[in-house]
Motif scaffolding. Structure first.
Motif, short mmCIF file in Angstrom:
data_model
loop_
_atom_site.label_atom_id
_atom_site.label_comp_id
_atom_site.label_asym_id
_atom_site.label_seq_id
_atom_site.Cartn_x
_atom_site.Cartn_y
_atom_site.Cartn_z
N ASP A 30 16.36 18.92 8.26
CA ASP A 30 16.24 19.40 7.01
C ASP A 30 17.40 20.36 6.51
O ASP A 30 17.68 20.77 5.44
N THR A 77 12.21 27.71 5.21
CA THR A 77 12.33 26.14 6.02
C THR A 77 12.32 26.36 7.35
O THR A 77 11.76 25.24 8.09
N ASN A 130 14.09 20.30 13.17
CA ASN A 130 14.67 19.38 12.38
C ASN A 130 15.95 20.29 11.57
O ASN A 130 16.39 20.15 10.50
N ASN A 158 9.57 24.44 9.82
CA ASN A 158 9.98 23.35 10.70
C ASN A 158 9.39 23.84 12.37
O ASN A 158 8.97 22.78 13.04
#
Length: 217
Positions: free
Chosen positions: A182, A209, A151, A213
């Motif tokens: 994202d 993040t 993502n 992911n």
């Protein structure tokens, strides 16, 4: 700064290794396996052709959250008029070659070496890198490419032969992938992407993040 072994695909952990101005390591090679591994760690190559390969993970990191994209009234009019049409993975080689050859302000030559370009072409052939093309009257007038890691889309470079082409392509891509992405990693600051909503965030926030992911994949 760490020198990489060409015979071993490994990097210092960017979570704990700061480096000078984000410079994590040097050396190694540009094999598909090493590049793919590096991007999953949040590390990318950036160097002048003919010089040693340099690997970076800057702090802060320049990113765009898809929900925060900014589209000006003038750009919205351009998109609504249908001046441009868009495609994905139709002309990867043409896009990356144009990115290599395009002239940029305050930059002589290109950071995109032939060797690095060929590695990204192989990554595309393996389904790991993608291109977005922008067309006008059947001619390729803009586009960009990058790596898709779950993502997270890691943008590499873009080009435009006519005004607003790359900006229109980027907006089209983001708006059509909001539910799938994202984060878009823009790596280093540009006024062009800042005007579209990209911003600096702490490296730790970016890596958090990215790691979440990776765990979902």
């Amino acid at each position: 700064m760490v020198r990489l072994d060409e015979n071993e695909i490994s990097f210092p952990d960017p979570e704990v290794y700061e480096g000078h101005e984000g410079l994590i390591a040097f050396g190694g090679d540009l094999s598909v396996e090493r590049i793919w591994f590096a991007y999953q760690l949040g590390i990318f190559p950036w160097y002048n052709p003919g010089e040693e390969i340099l690997w970076w993970c800057p702090d802060p990191r320049f990113v765009l959250y898809p929900d925060e994209i900014k589209v000006s009234k003038s750009m919205r009019k351009i998109l609504n008029k249908g001046i441009f049409t868009f495609s994905e993975n139709k002309s990867f080689r043409e896009v990356i070659r144009n990115c290599q050859q395009v002239s940029r302000k305050e930059q002589t030559g290109t950071w995109l070496s032939d060797e690095l370009m060929e590695s990204f072409i192989k990554l595309h052939e393996y389904g790991l890198a993608k291109s977005i093309e922008v067309w006008q009257n059947g001619e390729l007038v803009g586009g960009f490419y990058g790596l898709q890691i779950g993502n997270v889309f890691c943008g590499e470079s873009m080009f435009a032969k006519v005004s607003n082409a790359s900006k229109a392509g980027f907006i089209h891509f983001v708006e059509n992938n909001k539910d799938l992405l994202d984060l878009i990693d823009c790596q280093s600051h540009t006024e062009h992407l800042e005007s579209l909503g990209a911003k600096m965030i702490p490296k730790k926030e970016f890596l958090k993040t990215l790691h979440k992911n990776n765990e979902r994949r």
